[in-house]
Scaffold this motif. Structure first.
Motif, PDB file in Angstrom:
ATOM      1  N   GLU A 100       0.832  -1.206   0.000  1.00 23.65           N
ATOM      2  CA  GLU A 100       0.000   0.000   0.000  1.00 23.65           C
ATOM      3  C   GLU A 100       0.868   1.258   0.000  1.00 23.65           C
ATOM      4  O   GLU A 100       0.628   2.193  -0.763  1.00 23.65           O
ATOM      5  N   ARG A 101       1.891   1.248   0.834  1.00 24.73           N
ATOM      6  CA  ARG A 101       2.760   2.424   0.939  1.00 24.73           C
ATOM      7  C   ARG A 101       3.518   2.682  -0.371  1.00 24.73           C
ATOM      8  O   ARG A 101       3.602   3.817  -0.827  1.00 24.73           O
ATOM      9  N   LEU A 102       4.062   1.631  -0.960  1.00 26.06           N
ATOM     10  CA  LEU A 102       4.898   1.801  -2.152  1.00 26.06           C
ATOM     11  C   LEU A 102       4.107   1.901  -3.453  1.00 26.06           C
ATOM     12  O   LEU A 102       4.464   2.670  -4.352  1.00 26.06           O
ATOM     13  N   LEU A 103       3.054   1.112  -3.569  1.00 22.45           N
ATOM     14  CA  LEU A 103       2.322   1.038  -4.835  1.00 22.45           C
ATOM     15  C   LEU A 103       0.994   1.783  -4.820  1.00 22.45           C
ATOM     16  O   LEU A 103       0.438   2.071  -5.877  1.00 22.45           O
ATOM     17  N   GLY A 104       0.473   2.032  -3.618  1.00 23.97           N
ATOM     18  CA  GLY A 104      -0.840   2.661  -3.522  1.00 23.97           C
ATOM     19  C   GLY A 104      -1.974   1.656  -3.647  1.00 23.97           C
ATOM     20  O   GLY A 104      -3.133   2.038  -3.716  1.00 23.97           O
ATOM     21  N   ALA A 135      -5.648  -3.320 -17.271  1.00 19.65           N
ATOM     22  CA  ALA A 135      -6.810  -2.426 -17.206  1.00 19.65           C
ATOM     23  C   ALA A 135      -6.990  -1.772 -15.841  1.00 19.65           C
ATOM     24  O   ALA A 135      -7.399  -0.604 -15.754  1.00 19.65           O
ATOM     25  N   LEU A 136      -6.706  -2.511 -14.768  1.00 17.27           N
ATOM     26  CA  LEU A 136      -6.983  -2.023 -13.415  1.00 17.27           C
ATOM     27  C   LEU A 136      -6.451  -0.618 -13.129  1.00 17.27           C
ATOM     28  O   LEU A 136      -7.189   0.203 -12.571  1.00 17.27           O
ATOM     29  N   ASP A 183      -5.989   3.864  -6.421  1.00 14.32           N
ATOM     30  CA  ASP A 183      -5.232   5.115  -6.457  1.00 14.32           C
ATOM     31  C   ASP A 183      -3.752   4.770  -6.353  1.00 14.32           C
ATOM     32  O   ASP A 183      -3.166   4.806  -5.264  1.00 14.32           O
ATOM     33  N   LEU A 184      -3.152   4.409  -7.471  1.00 15.10           N
ATOM     34  CA  LEU A 184      -1.780   3.923  -7.490  1.00 15.10           C
ATOM     35  C   LEU A 184      -0.767   5.051  -7.509  1.00 15.10           C
ATOM     36  O   LEU A 184      -1.038   6.137  -8.017  1.00 15.10           O
ATOM     37  N   THR A 185       0.406   4.731  -6.988  1.00 19.60           N
ATOM     38  CA  THR A 185       1.556   5.614  -7.141  1.00 19.60           C
ATOM     39  C   THR A 185       2.141   5.365  -8.534  1.00 19.60           C
ATOM     40  O   THR A 185       1.734   4.432  -9.238  1.00 19.60           O
ATOM     41  N   GLY A 207       3.321   2.014  -8.574  1.00 21.37           N
ATOM     42  CA  GLY A 207       2.193   1.090  -8.673  1.00 21.37           C
ATOM     43  C   GLY A 207       1.775   0.865 -10.116  1.00 21.37           C
ATOM     44  O   GLY A 207       1.522  -0.267 -10.534  1.00 21.37           O
ATOM     45  N   TYR A 208       1.709   1.960 -10.888  1.00 18.66           N
ATOM     46  CA  TYR A 208       1.404   1.828 -12.325  1.00 18.66           C
ATOM     47  C   TYR A 208       2.461   0.963 -13.002  1.00 18.66           C
ATOM     48  O   TYR A 208       2.137   0.064 -13.778  1.00 18.66           O
TER      49      TYR A 208
END
Length: 132
Positions: A38-42, A92-93, A100-102, A105-106
């Motif tokens: 969660e912290r790194l990728l969102g 797609a996600l 809400d990705l960082t 994360g993308y």
């Protein structure tokens, strides 16, 4: 080294095992490391944990398919179909607005989609070489 009839099976089996190992590694990361993810990728734990459980299940299924004395085409085609669907979902996600990705994360989700698609293509080629 002289090619043998078993060589395609050996390559496919190795590919399936590598796919299983990748699924297991990312599955453990997503489940056990959900807070870090969660912290790194969102990617919130509500997404990361189910994704991790799915990946762990995939790892078991892939290991079972790879462990058959002679890989069965139908099983490998099932792996290919699962990987194709997973690649589409991972690609797609990030663009659905559901997460809400960082920036990382993308990159991870899109890179994961590319890797899973590559596994699907290579495993499909292996399935074509199987006789049963």
């Amino acid at each position: 080294m002289t090619p043998t009839a078993a060589a395609p099976d050996t390559r496919l089996r190795s590919l399936l095992r590598f796919d299983a190992a990748a699924c297991a590694a990312f599955g453990v990361l997503m489940t056990a490391g959900a807070v870090l993810v969660e912290r790194l990728l969102g990617l919130e734990p509500a997404w990361a944990v189910p994704l991790g459980v799915y990946l762990l299940g995939c790892a078991v299924a892939l290991a079972l398919v790879a462990g058959y004395p002679v890989p069965l085409r139908g099983h490998v085609i099932g792996v290919v179909a699962n990987n194709a669907a997973a690649a589409v979902a991972l690609a797609a996600l990030p663009f659905t607005g559901l997460v809400d990705l960082t920036a990382l994360g993308y990159a991870v989700l899109l890179g994961g989609a590319a890797l899973v698609a590559l596994f699907a293509v290579l495993e499909a080629q292996g399935a074509k070489r199987l006789t049963a």
